[in-house]
Design a protein around this motif. Structure first.
Motif, PDB file in Angstrom:
ATOM      1  N   THR B 544     -31.645  50.942 -41.826  1.00  0.00           N
ATOM      2  CA  THR B 544     -31.308  50.073 -40.695  1.00  0.00           C
ATOM      3  C   THR B 544     -32.076  50.447 -39.446  1.00  0.00           C
ATOM      4  O   THR B 544     -32.043  49.724 -38.462  1.00  0.00           O
ATOM      5  CB  THR B 544     -29.811  50.187 -40.369  1.00  0.00           C
ATOM      6  OG1 THR B 544     -29.473  51.569 -40.344  1.00  0.00           O
ATOM      7  CG2 THR B 544     -28.977  49.457 -41.374  1.00  0.00           C
ATOM      8  N   PRO B 550     -39.347  40.604 -37.874  1.00  0.00           N
ATOM      9  CA  PRO B 550     -39.186  39.769 -36.677  1.00  0.00           C
ATOM     10  C   PRO B 550     -39.393  40.559 -35.385  1.00  0.00           C
ATOM     11  O   PRO B 550     -39.872  40.008 -34.397  1.00  0.00           O
ATOM     12  CB  PRO B 550     -37.742  39.270 -36.784  1.00  0.00           C
ATOM     13  CG  PRO B 550     -37.424  39.351 -38.212  1.00  0.00           C
ATOM     14  CD  PRO B 550     -38.162  40.520 -38.735  1.00  0.00           C
ATOM     15  N   ALA B 551     -39.037  41.857 -35.377  1.00  0.00           N
ATOM     16  CA  ALA B 551     -39.228  42.646 -34.159  1.00  0.00           C
ATOM     17  C   ALA B 551     -40.715  42.764 -33.835  1.00  0.00           C
ATOM     18  O   ALA B 551     -41.098  42.816 -32.673  1.00  0.00           O
ATOM     19  CB  ALA B 551     -38.610  44.031 -34.331  1.00  0.00           C
ATOM     20  N   GLU B 568     -32.711  32.525 -26.889  1.00  0.00           N
ATOM     21  CA  GLU B 568     -31.910  33.658 -27.340  1.00  0.00           C
ATOM     22  C   GLU B 568     -30.446  33.264 -27.331  1.00  0.00           C
ATOM     23  O   GLU B 568     -29.973  32.655 -26.382  1.00  0.00           O
ATOM     24  CB  GLU B 568     -32.108  34.841 -26.397  1.00  0.00           C
ATOM     25  CG  GLU B 568     -31.411  36.085 -26.893  1.00  0.00           C
ATOM     26  CD  GLU B 568     -31.301  37.166 -25.844  1.00  0.00           C
ATOM     27  OE1 GLU B 568     -31.803  36.949 -24.738  1.00  0.00           O
ATOM     28  OE2 GLU B 568     -30.710  38.192 -26.136  1.00  0.00           O
ATOM     29  N   LYS B 570     -26.708  35.032 -27.690  1.00  0.00           N
ATOM     30  CA  LYS B 570     -26.113  36.365 -27.727  1.00  0.00           C
ATOM     31  C   LYS B 570     -24.606  36.270 -27.589  1.00  0.00           C
ATOM     32  O   LYS B 570     -24.097  35.642 -26.666  1.00  0.00           O
ATOM     33  CB  LYS B 570     -26.694  37.200 -26.586  1.00  0.00           C
ATOM     34  CG  LYS B 570     -26.299  38.637 -26.683  1.00  0.00           C
ATOM     35  CD  LYS B 570     -27.072  39.519 -25.725  1.00  0.00           C
ATOM     36  CE  LYS B 570     -26.515  40.923 -25.857  1.00  0.00           C
ATOM     37  NZ  LYS B 570     -26.563  41.729 -24.750  1.00  0.00           N
ATOM     38  N   THR B 571     -23.895  36.903 -28.518  1.00  0.00           N
ATOM     39  CA  THR B 571     -22.445  37.060 -28.377  1.00  0.00           C
ATOM     40  C   THR B 571     -22.183  38.562 -28.361  1.00  0.00           C
ATOM     41  O   THR B 571     -23.113  39.351 -28.326  1.00  0.00           O
ATOM     42  CB  THR B 571     -21.684  36.434 -29.554  1.00  0.00           C
ATOM     43  OG1 THR B 571     -22.036  37.166 -30.738  1.00  0.00           O
ATOM     44  CG2 THR B 571     -22.049  34.979 -29.709  1.00  0.00           C
ATOM     45  N   LYS B 572     -20.917  38.928 -28.441  1.00  0.00           N
ATOM     46  CA  LYS B 572     -20.590  40.346 -28.343  1.00  0.00           C
ATOM     47  C   LYS B 572     -21.098  41.127 -29.561  1.00  0.00           C
ATOM     48  O   LYS B 572     -21.418  42.300 -29.466  1.00  0.00           O
ATOM     49  CB  LYS B 572     -19.081  40.520 -28.226  1.00  0.00           C
ATOM     50  CG  LYS B 572     -18.701  41.798 -27.525  1.00  0.00           C
ATOM     51  CD  LYS B 572     -17.367  41.638 -26.803  1.00  0.00           C
ATOM     52  CE  LYS B 572     -16.933  42.970 -26.213  1.00  0.00           C
ATOM     53  NZ  LYS B 572     -16.263  43.854 -27.163  1.00  0.00           N
ATOM     54  N   THR B 573     -21.127  40.467 -30.728  1.00  0.00           N
ATOM     55  CA  THR B 573     -21.533  41.209 -31.922  1.00  0.00           C
ATOM     56  C   THR B 573     -22.764  40.637 -32.593  1.00  0.00           C
ATOM     57  O   THR B 573     -23.209  41.137 -33.593  1.00  0.00           O
ATOM     58  CB  THR B 573     -20.403  41.191 -32.968  1.00  0.00           C
ATOM     59  OG1 THR B 573     -20.001  39.837 -33.131  1.00  0.00           O
ATOM     60  CG2 THR B 573     -19.244  42.031 -32.538  1.00  0.00           C
ATOM     61  N   GLN B 574     -23.303  39.568 -32.067  1.00  0.00           N
ATOM     62  CA  GLN B 574     -24.420  38.931 -32.760  1.00  0.00           C
ATOM     63  C   GLN B 574     -25.467  38.518 -31.753  1.00  0.00           C
ATOM     64  O   GLN B 574     -25.137  38.060 -30.668  1.00  0.00           O
ATOM     65  CB  GLN B 574     -23.894  37.689 -33.491  1.00  0.00           C
ATOM     66  CG  GLN B 574     -24.872  37.042 -34.399  1.00  0.00           C
ATOM     67  CD  GLN B 574     -24.544  37.334 -35.850  1.00  0.00           C
ATOM     68  OE1 GLN B 574     -23.630  38.101 -36.128  1.00  0.00           O
ATOM     69  NE2 GLN B 574     -25.283  36.739 -36.741  1.00  0.00           N
ATOM     70  N   SER B 575     -26.713  38.665 -32.143  1.00  0.00           N
ATOM     71  CA  SER B 575     -27.779  38.258 -31.236  1.00  0.00           C
ATOM     72  C   SER B 575     -28.950  37.776 -32.069  1.00  0.00           C
ATOM     73  O   SER B 575     -29.246  38.352 -33.111  1.00  0.00           O
ATOM     74  CB  SER B 575     -28.198  39.438 -30.381  1.00  0.00           C
ATOM     75  OG  SER B 575     -29.049  39.016 -29.373  1.00  0.00           O
ATOM     76  N   SER B 576     -29.594  36.720 -31.648  1.00  0.00           N
ATOM     77  CA  SER B 576     -30.741  36.245 -32.418  1.00  0.00           C
ATOM     78  C   SER B 576     -31.699  35.498 -31.510  1.00  0.00           C
ATOM     79  O   SER B 576     -31.338  35.053 -30.430  1.00  0.00           O
ATOM     80  CB  SER B 576     -30.294  35.331 -33.553  1.00  0.00           C
ATOM     81  OG  SER B 576     -29.634  34.217 -33.033  1.00  0.00           O
ATOM     82  N   ILE B 577     -32.922  35.382 -32.003  1.00  0.00           N
ATOM     83  CA  ILE B 577     -33.969  34.685 -31.251  1.00  0.00           C
ATOM     84  C   ILE B 577     -34.492  33.578 -32.133  1.00  0.00           C
ATOM     85  O   ILE B 577     -34.712  33.782 -33.325  1.00  0.00           O
ATOM     86  CB  ILE B 577     -35.105  35.676 -30.914  1.00  0.00           C
ATOM     87  CG1 ILE B 577     -34.869  36.290 -29.553  1.00  0.00           C
ATOM     88  CG2 ILE B 577     -36.430  34.997 -30.906  1.00  0.00           C
ATOM     89  CD1 ILE B 577     -36.089  36.839 -28.935  1.00  0.00           C
TER      90      ILE B 577
END
Lengths: 158, 632, 415
Positions: B544, B550-551, B568, B570-577
């Motif tokens: 991990t 993707p980075a 982008e 973004k929530t408290k536990t999830q983030s994506s682009i």
């Protein structure tokens, strides 16, 4: 008046001229390989932070360790000497072993134990090429003197 | 000669007939492709009419081969051979009958295109290829609609060709290619548009997203390499024949350059393992289009130096075609091999093919990706160098406007090559040579896959080192000189007097020499080697904690967020682009419109009422009747 | 203002260690819901050694680990930075690598030995730990130290503040690649440590304080020289600092980096220069109410630049304070030299010291002349929480500016 940084402090002579005699006895014989330059990697295995501050003080212009060819590195793979600070905490033993395995040969290890009477903490594992073991908090002059001894670097007479 | 051609068609037809025994079917494809290859070799030195069947006054179905069709048949046949070999093994995993039928008959269609000498034969081949390629896509993917988009674009290209040929007939009275010299600008625009659409130039690439990841491996490779090759062949055939038009040529130069840039841009942000090569096709075809346009432009001006430049541009387009077809086929095969072995969809998931799947597919990815990144001395390096050199010499044009636009195209193509290198490094670094994190790949039949991959790998390397031979075979020996101690004809010159030169042959020789001596020295002094884990702050790196694919692209996606419309969430536990390809918005809008209209029409017409249906039939009948009367 | 510093589990139930207008107070926890009054109650109650340990998921998101052995942050501590490329989505700080459980180790030790252990919790805050611990023990055993001792403790805490603030500015300048500035600040830092040695014989002011008295008093012959040393330090530093602020690149890296709002600072229970940089006037200087109090320095922005500015002004003020009092030492130096007797052997006490990074509290229970229970509440623990929250949304290159500007240490946070 705007002063230009490259000129700032040119008139100040900050680097001291001292002989940096070290009273620490070396446990192993030294090699002449590091005479021109010595690269030191510092690892903290549980110190009380005084030693970390002493290493930062060692980088001050008064000591000017670069004139002796002594440098602090960012990676153990470029290091000649591993400087182990602090009375060892059990959690840091594995990272310490991993760091030692990254050092290219030849290398030395030096331990500085700032709290030898601390009860119930870990012990140093068997260290390879353990050339010096210091207890207490040595001043930067003493640390510099020790490094000069280890590397057999020529000292400047005061 | 005619015999060889008939054998080819027969073998493909047998392949289609015996499609129930899938393996046998593909073996027939392979045999047919070998025969096609031999036909192509034969055609390199001859020009003759294979067959002519008159349909009516001034319209005849003609099959014809000459040097140009020979080159393209050889290139296509190499790709077909590799794909057929790949499919023999692949058919074990995917034994669908319609796939082998589609494959074989599509190849027949392509063979017809490559030997057509009149509009109707070309259109027959074109439609056969498109429809059977569409057949190959069936049964996969999440919705029928997405694969239908491919058919829609294919039919759009056919429509353009039909209108173009109709215009040609009305102005010249014949559909044969011989009559093209009297074609008008309208014919030129429509015919070239038809071929450009097939080449996946932006914005006609919109069908790719959503479907490319789901179709079978050999279909993806087929759609990307040989099918777009047909578009290129069409352009190369008609542009020398039709009278040129400067405005149109500049337009296609800029369109090609922009398409290359856009393809590179999207490839750099692609995270699906099939989408990156798909966008690379867009980029390469853009470069080829620019080269062809430049050739037409330079040839139109005349003059000695511009004539040399025109020849060089044409050679550049053909070398790019060779490099693209071989590398793209190899890339899709290797990526498909990895994808099947791992059973995944994204680059991030398919890591470490070298250790996880096999050395040969990993080498395939590495070599084809390096070829796309213009790494010497591979053939992709030669092609991309040639197109850049062509555009650099735009100062030779007497008109400043043309020089300016060519320079602009050069900027876009240089950016494209940079972006595609970025994308290909991602593929090499993660998929081919990355850590496999102990992923297990399932065993799949791969002996013939390996043979095909090794064959193409050698061709790419040998093609680069043997560039002078290729230049001679495609008929441009005047471009080869000797310079500065390197004997003729090992140096390729881009202009007279010498503007820029390369010699991949010589680079290959030097690399070999520079490799041998250090290896010998290294082997002599054996040093003690100690292996340790990589240094990562004192603890071993967990899976991990590895940098993700993707980075790698995220920095580019952030800097160029204007182009990518990076968003982008973004929530408290999830983030994506998320990035977007804004040039497929028209396609998506059109799809939505068509769906809406279609639903509405279906609701009106097929609502179960007999009366509505009868009315519909009556209206159609009357309309056809009226049109027929008018035509009379 | 009221700040919750720590939660203590005593025999009589839970007690809240509160700083009320600069004075340490112990209140009962039962009754009203303490979580409503003090928003950092749950953090202090759970006291996780993995700070902000909530994983972040998403396509392409991975966990970049920095530590526990690094050359940038030399101390043993680990940062887990969740990111999908350049941006830090969440920063989990693992302070457990340096956990030495000193509070537990102090049990059954006589107070003097425990004092030297307190000094070794985090030796760059040695004086603050020592003063807080000794005050707490003195409160528990009803010892009142002489005025001389109290004065010297105040002065030495200011000495400690000076060199710690210089260290922070040195780190910030190094991180911004201002090599000349960093070298000069580093020279001043070394000068400050040498002045410490001149006064106390120890560069980190260790071994001079004791319970109820000082182990040795500084020789009066050197006092004027030391005062002159501090004067020169202040002069050099002012000139250097003023010059450094003309560099746009330097300011640009610090400005708006890791901006802390007063509300966030209050939620985390922050004290010290990081709180004052948000514009909150705290009462830490009222901790000891004799001698002239130092002015409270605040800034408004709450970013890394403001934290640096607060510290820079505090350096100059502390130097001035030291110079004034050392030069005037004739007037109070020769006051009482009382010998203290320990009258009690049992008791409970608590005290707070104004350490360079905020309020440092100790709670002690002594029984039969031996330490029974020691609770250590350092400013670095809420500071680490602040660092973790401030890192969210920043890119990797801003990391050292946030971490260094709070002046927190792993040795202090994980005691």
């Amino acid at each position: 008046m705007i002063r230009w940084w490259p000129l700032y402090g040119l008139k100040r002579k900050l680097t001291e001229r001292k002989e940096y005699v070290s009273s620490v006895k070396l446990r192993l014989s030294t090699t002449a390989v590091f005479k021109r330059s010595l690269f030191v990697y510092v690892i903290d295995v549980g110190s009380s932070n005084a030693l970390n501050f002493e290493i930062s003080a060692l980088e001050a212009p008064q000591y000017n360790i670069h004139r002796f060819g002594i440098y602090l590195t960012d990676s153990p793979r470029h290091a000649d000497v591993l400087l182990i600070l602090g009375h060892p905490v059990q959690a840091m033993m594995d990272p310490l072993k991993e760091t030692i395995s990254q050092l290219p040969r030849p290398f030395y290890t030096i331990t500085i134990d700032d709290n030898p009477d601390f009860p119930d903490l870990g012990e140093y594992p068997a260290l390879p090429n353990h050339i010096a073991a210091i207890t207490g908090v040595p001043s930067p002059s003493e640390i510099l003197g020790l490094l000069l001894d280890v590397a057999k670097i020529k000292r400047k007479r005061s | 000669m005619k015999f060889l051609f008939i054998i080819t068609l027969l073998l493909y037809a047998s392949g289609a007939v015996f499609s129930s025994k899938v393996r046998l079917s593909y073996i027939f494809s392979f045999a047919g492709s070998v025969s096609a290859f031999l036909t192509g070799c034969y055609a390199l030195t001859r020009t003759l009419v294979l067959w002519s069947f008159p349909l009516s006054h001034n319209v005849a179905l003609t099959l014809y081969i000459d040097h140009l069709s020979g080159i393209f048949i050889i290139i296509a046949a190499l790709s077909w051979m590799a794909l057929a070999l790949y499919s023999i093994d692949y058919s074990k995993l995917y034994p669908k009958k319609r796939l082998s039928v589609g494959f074989n008959i599509s190849l027949i269609g392509m063979m017809l295109i490559l030997t057509a000498h009149d509009g109707i034969t070309l259109l027959i081949g074109w439609e056969v290829m498109t429809i059977f390629a569409f057949l190959m896509m069936q049964g996969t993917g999440k919705s029928f609609e997405r694969s239908f988009r491919f058919l829609a674009f294919g039919e759009l290209s056919t429509v353009c060709l039909v209108i173009g040929f109709a215009a040609l007939y009305s102005s010249a009275g014949s559909l044969s290619f011989d009559a093209m010299h009297s074609g008008s600008l309208f014919v030129l625009i429509l015919l070239s548009l038809g071929f450009i659409i097939k080449m996946d130039i932006v914005p006609f690439h919109g069908w790719m997203r959503g479907i490319y990841g789901d179709i079978p491996d050999n279909t993806a490779a087929l759609l990307s390499a040989p099918v777009t090759l047909m578009g290129v062949y069409g352009l190369e055939r008609i542009i020398p024949l039709l009278p040129g038009n400067q405005m149109w040529e500049i337009i296609i130069i800029l369109l090609g350059a922009f398409s290359a840039f856009w393809g590179g841009l999207q490839a750099a942000a692609a995270d699906k393992i099939r989408l990156l090569p798909a966008y690379s096709t867009v980029e390469n075809n853009g470069m080829i289009l620019t080269a062809i346009g430049f050739y037409a432009l330079a040839e139109g001006f005349g003059g000695k130096s511009l004539h040399y430049l025109a020849t060089f541009a044409l050679a550049a387009s053909i070398v790019l075609v060779i490099s693209h077809t071989l590398s793209k086929t190899l890339l899709f095969m290797s990526v498909g091999h990895a994808k099947e072995a791992y059973n995944v969809h994204t680059i991030d998931e398919a890591r470490g093919v070298w250790s996880g799947v096999g050395r040969i597919p990993a080498l395939g990815i590495v070599i084809s990706a390096l070829s796309f990144s213009a790494f010497p001395p591979l053939i992709g390096f030669a092609g991309e160098w040639m197109i850049l050199e062509t555009l650099f010499q735009s100062y030779r044009f007497p008109s400043i406007a043309i020089a300016f636009f060519s320079a602009l195209a050069g900027i876009l193509i240089a950016l494209a090559i940079g972006l595609i290198s970025f994308a290909m490094i991602k593929l090499i670094g993660y998929t081919a040579l990355g850590y496999d994190h102990g992923r297990k790949s399932r065993p799949i039949p791969n002996r013939l896959m390996h043979i095909a991959e090794v064959g193409l790998e050698s061709l790419i390397v040998l093609g680069g080192i043997g560039l002078p031979l290729i230049i001679v075979l495609i008929g441009f020996p005047q471009l080869l000189i000797g310079l500065l101690g390197i004997p003729a004809p090992l140096v390729l010159a881009s202009g007279i007097p010498a503007f820029g030169v390369i010699s991949p042959t010589f680079i290959g020789i030097i690399m070999l020499v520079l490799l041998i001596i250090p290896i010998l020295i290294f082997l002599k002094n054996k040093k003690k080697v100690r292996k340790v884990d990589s240094w990562n702050g004192g603890i071993k790196l967990k899976e991990t904690e590895f940098f993700t694919a993707p980075a790698y692209s995220q920095i580019l996606e952030h800097i160029l967020r204007g182009f990518y419309r990076t968003r982008e969430t973004k929530t408290k536990t999830q983030s994506s682009i998320k990035v977007e390809d804004i040039l497929i918005r028209p396609t998506e809008a059109l799809t939505r419109l068509v769906r809406k209209v279609g639903e509405k029409v279906a609701l009106i017409l097929m609502n179960g009422k007999i009366s509505a249906y009868v009315t519909y039939i009556l209206i159609l009948f009357i309309t056809v009747f009226i049109i027929g009367m008018l035509v009379r | 203002m009221k700040v919750l510093i720590g939660i203590i589990a005593t025999d009589e139930g839970e007690r809240l260690f509160i700083l009320n207008n600069g004075q340490p107070v112990l209140v009962k926890a039962d009754g009203d819901n303490p979580e409503r009054i003090y928003s950092n109650y749950s953090i202090l109650k759970q006291h996780p050694s993995k700070i902000n340990d909530e994983p972040m998921k998403g396509p392409g998101v991975f966990r970049f680990r920095y530590g526990p052995v690094t050359a940038g942050v030399r101390e043993a501590g680990c940062f887990h930075l969740y990111t999908y490329g350049e941006k830090i989505l969440r920063a989990t700080i693992d302070i457990s690598w340096k956990q030495r459980e000193i509070g537990k180790a102090m049990q059954n030790m006589p107070p003097e030995s425990a004092l030297s252990m307190a000094e070794r919790v985090c030796s760059n805050f040695a004086m603050s730990h020592s003063v807080a611990f000794s005050r707490a023990v003195e409160m528990s055993l009803n010892i009142s130290p002489s005025l001389l001792t109290k004065n010297w403790r105040m002065l030495l805490i200011e000495s400690e503040r000076i060199y710690n603030h210089l260290y922070v500015i040195y780190k910030l300048a190094s991180a911004a690649a201002q090599r000349v500035l960093a070298a000069h600040v580093s020279a001043l830092f070394e000068d400050a440590l040498r002045l410490n040695e001149n006064i106390t014989g120890s560069r980190y002011l260790m071994g001079i304080n004791n319970i109820g008295k000082l182990n040795r008093t500084p020789a009066i012959a050197n006092i004027q020289k030391i005062a002159n040393g501090y004067g020169k330090l202040a002069e050099h530093f002012t000139e250097l600092y003023k010059h450094s602020l003309t560099n746009y690149n330097y300011l640009d890296r610090l400005h708006s980096t890791g901006t802390l709002t007063p509300a966030q600072a209050g939620e985390l229970g922050l004290t010290g220069p990081s709180l004052r940089a948000c514009g909150v006037t705290d009462d830490m200087n009222d901790t000891t109410k004799h001698l002239i109090s130092l002015p409270v320095i605040t800034q408004k922005e709450g970013d890394a630049l403001a934290r640096m500015e607060v510290r820079a002004e505090e350096i100059v003020n502390s130097c001035q304070y030291l110079v004034n009092h050392l030069r005037a030492s004739d007037s109070w130096y020769e006051t009482e030299k009382k010998e203290n007797e320990f009258t009690k052997a049992d008791g409970k006490g608590y005290a707070v010291a104004n350490s360079p990074s905020g309020a440092l509290g100790y709670y002690v229970e002594v029984k039969d002349g031996k330490m029974q229970h020691v609770g250590i509440f350092t400013p670095s623990y809420p500071g680490m929480h602040a660092v973790s929250h401030m890192l969210e949304g920043l890119i990797f290159t801003d990391f050292p500016f946030v971490f260094d500007s709070f002046g927190v240490h792993f040795a202090d946070a994980a005691c």
